[in-house]
Design a protein around this motif. Structure first.
Motif, PDB file in Angstrom:
ATOM      1  N   MET A   1       0.835  -1.174   0.000  1.00  0.00           N
ATOM      2  CA  MET A   1       0.000   0.000   0.000  1.00  0.00           C
ATOM      3  C   MET A   1       0.885   1.244   0.000  1.00  0.00           C
ATOM      4  SD  MET A   1      -3.124   0.824   2.514  1.00  0.00           S
ATOM      5  CE  MET A   1      -4.519   1.240   1.538  1.00  0.00           C
ATOM      6  N   MET A   2       0.472   2.238  -0.753  1.00  0.00           N
ATOM      7  CA  MET A   2       1.257   3.464  -0.870  1.00  0.00           C
ATOM      8  C   MET A   2       0.946   4.412   0.277  1.00  0.00           C
ATOM      9  SD  MET A   2       1.078   4.155  -4.943  1.00  0.00           S
ATOM     10  CE  MET A   2       2.329   5.402  -4.896  1.00  0.00           C
ATOM     11  N   LYS A   3       1.963   5.186   0.676  1.00  0.00           N
ATOM     12  CA  LYS A   3       1.779   6.193   1.715  1.00  0.00           C
ATOM     13  C   LYS A   3       0.986   7.365   1.156  1.00  0.00           C
ATOM     14  CE  LYS A   3       6.028   5.528   4.311  1.00  0.00           C
ATOM     15  NZ  LYS A   3       7.259   6.202   4.762  1.00  0.00           N
ATOM     16  N   LYS A   4       0.273   8.039   2.023  1.00  0.00           N
ATOM     17  CA  LYS A   4      -0.439   9.243   1.620  1.00  0.00           C
ATOM     18  C   LYS A   4       0.579  10.355   1.389  1.00  0.00           C
ATOM     19  CE  LYS A   4      -4.818   8.187   3.761  1.00  0.00           C
ATOM     20  NZ  LYS A   4      -5.689   8.078   2.653  1.00  0.00           N
ATOM     21  N   ASN A   5       0.476  10.992   0.246  1.00  0.00           N
ATOM     22  CA  ASN A   5       1.397  12.076  -0.061  1.00  0.00           C
ATOM     23  C   ASN A   5       0.672  13.316  -0.594  1.00  0.00           C
ATOM     24  OD1 ASN A   5       0.734  11.174  -2.589  1.00  0.00           O
ATOM     25  ND2 ASN A   5       2.793  10.578  -3.178  1.00  0.00           N
ATOM     26  N   VAL A   6      -0.653  13.317  -0.514  1.00  0.00           N
ATOM     27  CA  VAL A   6      -1.448  14.456  -0.947  1.00  0.00           C
ATOM     28  C   VAL A   6      -2.256  14.922   0.264  1.00  0.00           C
ATOM     29  CG1 VAL A   6      -3.258  15.253  -2.510  1.00  0.00           C
ATOM     30  CG2 VAL A   6      -1.629  13.547  -3.286  1.00  0.00           C
ATOM     31  N   GLY A   7      -2.111  16.168   0.635  1.00  0.00           N
ATOM     32  CA  GLY A   7      -2.824  16.625   1.814  1.00  0.00           C
ATOM     33  C   GLY A   7      -3.341  18.039   1.699  1.00  0.00           C
ATOM     34  N   GLY A   8      -4.235  18.366   2.592  1.00  0.00           N
ATOM     35  CA  GLY A   8      -4.748  19.722   2.757  1.00  0.00           C
ATOM     36  C   GLY A   8      -5.338  20.354   1.518  1.00  0.00           C
ATOM     37  N   LEU A   9      -4.811  21.520   1.195  1.00  0.00           N
ATOM     38  CA  LEU A   9      -5.308  22.299   0.065  1.00  0.00           C
ATOM     39  C   LEU A   9      -5.162  21.534  -1.251  1.00  0.00           C
ATOM     40  CD1 LEU A   9      -6.446  24.984  -0.970  1.00  0.00           C
ATOM     41  CD2 LEU A   9      -4.093  25.815  -1.117  1.00  0.00           C
ATOM     42  N   ASP A  10      -4.109  20.790  -1.396  1.00  0.00           N
ATOM     43  CA  ASP A  10      -3.870  19.985  -2.599  1.00  0.00           C
ATOM     44  C   ASP A  10      -5.034  19.020  -2.834  1.00  0.00           C
ATOM     45  OD1 ASP A  10      -2.629  18.907  -4.817  1.00  0.00           O
ATOM     46  OD2 ASP A  10      -1.039  17.905  -3.702  1.00  0.00           O
ATOM     47  N   ARG A  11      -5.484  18.348  -1.797  1.00  0.00           N
ATOM     48  CA  ARG A  11      -6.608  17.408  -1.911  1.00  0.00           C
ATOM     49  C   ARG A  11      -7.889  18.128  -2.303  1.00  0.00           C
ATOM     50  NH1 ARG A  11      -6.857  12.776   2.635  1.00  0.00           N
ATOM     51  NH2 ARG A  11      -8.248  11.923   1.070  1.00  0.00           N
TER      52      ARG A  11
ATOM     53  N   GLY B   1      -5.836  10.226  -1.509  1.00  0.00           N
ATOM     54  CA  GLY B   1      -4.745  10.887  -0.792  1.00  0.00           C
ATOM     55  C   GLY B   1      -3.370  10.437  -1.238  1.00  0.00           C
ATOM     56  N   THR B   2      -3.310   9.706  -2.333  1.00  0.00           N
ATOM     57  CA  THR B   2      -2.034   9.213  -2.851  1.00  0.00           C
ATOM     58  C   THR B   2      -1.916   9.559  -4.332  1.00  0.00           C
ATOM     59  OG1 THR B   2      -2.056   7.379  -1.310  1.00  0.00           O
ATOM     60  CG2 THR B   2      -0.632   7.154  -3.204  1.00  0.00           C
ATOM     61  N   CYS B   3      -0.757  10.084  -4.717  1.00  0.00           N
ATOM     62  CA  CYS B   3      -0.491  10.425  -6.112  1.00  0.00           C
ATOM     63  C   CYS B   3       0.794   9.715  -6.541  1.00  0.00           C
ATOM     64  CB  CYS B   3      -0.355  11.932  -6.261  1.00  0.00           C
ATOM     65  SG  CYS B   3       0.003  12.472  -7.936  1.00  0.00           S
ATOM     66  N   PRO B   4       0.699   8.721  -7.434  1.00  0.00           N
ATOM     67  CA  PRO B   4       1.900   7.995  -7.863  1.00  0.00           C
ATOM     68  C   PRO B   4       3.009   8.885  -8.440  1.00  0.00           C
ATOM     69  CG  PRO B   4      -0.046   6.752  -8.460  1.00  0.00           C
ATOM     70  CD  PRO B   4      -0.518   8.096  -7.966  1.00  0.00           C
ATOM     71  N   PRO B   5       2.709   9.896  -9.280  1.00  0.00           N
ATOM     72  CA  PRO B   5       3.795  10.753  -9.749  1.00  0.00           C
ATOM     73  C   PRO B   5       4.486  11.508  -8.609  1.00  0.00           C
ATOM     74  CG  PRO B   5       1.931  10.966 -11.211  1.00  0.00           C
ATOM     75  CD  PRO B   5       1.463  10.162 -10.041  1.00  0.00           C
ATOM     76  N   TYR B   6       3.732  11.910  -7.588  1.00  0.00           N
ATOM     77  CA  TYR B   6       4.344  12.550  -6.429  1.00  0.00           C
ATOM     78  C   TYR B   6       5.324  11.589  -5.764  1.00  0.00           C
ATOM     79  CZ  TYR B   6       1.528  16.852  -5.886  1.00  0.00           C
ATOM     80  OH  TYR B   6       0.972  18.085  -6.026  1.00  0.00           O
TER      81      TYR B   6
ATOM     82  N   LEU C   1       6.993   9.125  -7.132  1.00  0.00           N
ATOM     83  CA  LEU C   1       8.181   8.982  -7.978  1.00  0.00           C
ATOM     84  C   LEU C   1       9.111  10.185  -7.867  1.00  0.00           C
ATOM     85  CD1 LEU C   1       6.633   7.470 -11.225  1.00  0.00           C
ATOM     86  CD2 LEU C   1       8.112   6.321  -9.576  1.00  0.00           C
ATOM     87  N   LEU C   2       8.521  11.375  -7.716  1.00  0.00           N
ATOM     88  CA  LEU C   2       9.316  12.594  -7.656  1.00  0.00           C
ATOM     89  C   LEU C   2       9.718  12.985  -6.240  1.00  0.00           C
ATOM     90  CD1 LEU C   2       7.304  14.676 -10.270  1.00  0.00           C
ATOM     91  CD2 LEU C   2       9.519  13.566 -10.599  1.00  0.00           C
ATOM     92  N   GLY C   3       9.218  12.253  -5.251  1.00  0.00           N
ATOM     93  CA  GLY C   3       9.562  12.534  -3.868  1.00  0.00           C
ATOM     94  C   GLY C   3       8.834  13.736  -3.283  1.00  0.00           C
ATOM     95  N   ILE C   4       7.685  14.072  -3.859  1.00  0.00           N
ATOM     96  CA  ILE C   4       6.896  15.212  -3.380  1.00  0.00           C
ATOM     97  C   ILE C   4       5.899  14.713  -2.347  1.00  0.00           C
ATOM     98  CG2 ILE C   4       5.273  17.031  -4.056  1.00  0.00           C
ATOM     99  CD1 ILE C   4       6.539  16.875  -6.880  1.00  0.00           C
ATOM    100  N   ASN C   5       5.721  15.491  -1.286  1.00  0.00           N
ATOM    101  CA  ASN C   5       4.760  15.140  -0.254  1.00  0.00           C
ATOM    102  C   ASN C   5       4.139  16.424   0.285  1.00  0.00           C
ATOM    103  OD1 ASN C   5       3.289  14.202   1.911  1.00  0.00           O
ATOM    104  ND2 ASN C   5       4.940  12.956   2.732  1.00  0.00           N
ATOM    105  N   THR C   6       2.826  16.600   0.085  1.00  0.00           N
ATOM    106  CA  THR C   6       2.148  17.795   0.569  1.00  0.00           C
ATOM    107  C   THR C   6       1.390  17.543   1.874  1.00  0.00           C
ATOM    108  OG1 THR C   6       0.194  17.374  -0.813  1.00  0.00           O
ATOM    109  CG2 THR C   6       1.925  18.768  -1.728  1.00  0.00           C
ATOM    110  N   CYS C   7       1.509  16.330   2.403  1.00  0.00           N
ATOM    111  CA  CYS C   7       0.900  16.005   3.708  1.00  0.00           C
ATOM    112  C   CYS C   7       1.769  16.589   4.816  1.00  0.00           C
ATOM    113  CB  CYS C   7       0.803  14.504   3.912  1.00  0.00           C
ATOM    114  SG  CYS C   7      -0.601  13.745   3.155  1.00  0.00           S
ATOM    115  N   LYS C   8       1.097  17.058   5.850  1.00  0.00           N
ATOM    116  CA  LYS C   8       1.862  17.511   7.015  1.00  0.00           C
ATOM    117  C   LYS C   8       2.338  16.298   7.780  1.00  0.00           C
ATOM    118  CE  LYS C   8      -0.255  21.939   7.519  1.00  0.00           C
ATOM    119  NZ  LYS C   8      -0.794  22.941   8.407  1.00  0.00           N
TER     120      LYS C   8
END
Length: 67
Positions: free
Chosen positions: A1-11, A50-55, A57-64
């Motif tokens: 299972m993938m970690k959540k990497n999309v949060g807050g305003l982004d979602r 709450g998960t974005c595969p391209p994020y 891959l690029l190491g981006i995380n908008t979750c607090k």
């Protein structure tokens, strides 16, 4: 299972944008490029899950980070 990497305003923005595109699909019955509105499924799904595969891959995380 993938970690959540999309949060807050982004979602919120992903859900709103995806819902708007899908609404366009249902309201524009005669449009030549009606299928393109179905691309709204992607931001809607990533916003809801709450998960974005391209994020990932690029190491981006908008979750607090929780301490």
């Amino acid at each position: 299972m993938m970690k959540k990497n999309v949060g807050g305003l982004d979602r919120i923005l992903r859900i709103a944008f995806g819902a708007a595109l899908l609404l366009g699909f249902f309201l524009n019955a005669d449009a030549a490029y009606r299928w393109a509105y179905l691309l709204g499924i992607i931001p809607l799904a990533t916003g809801l899950i709450g998960t974005c595969p391209p994020y990932a891959l690029l190491g981006i995380n908008t979750c607090k980070v929780k301490n």
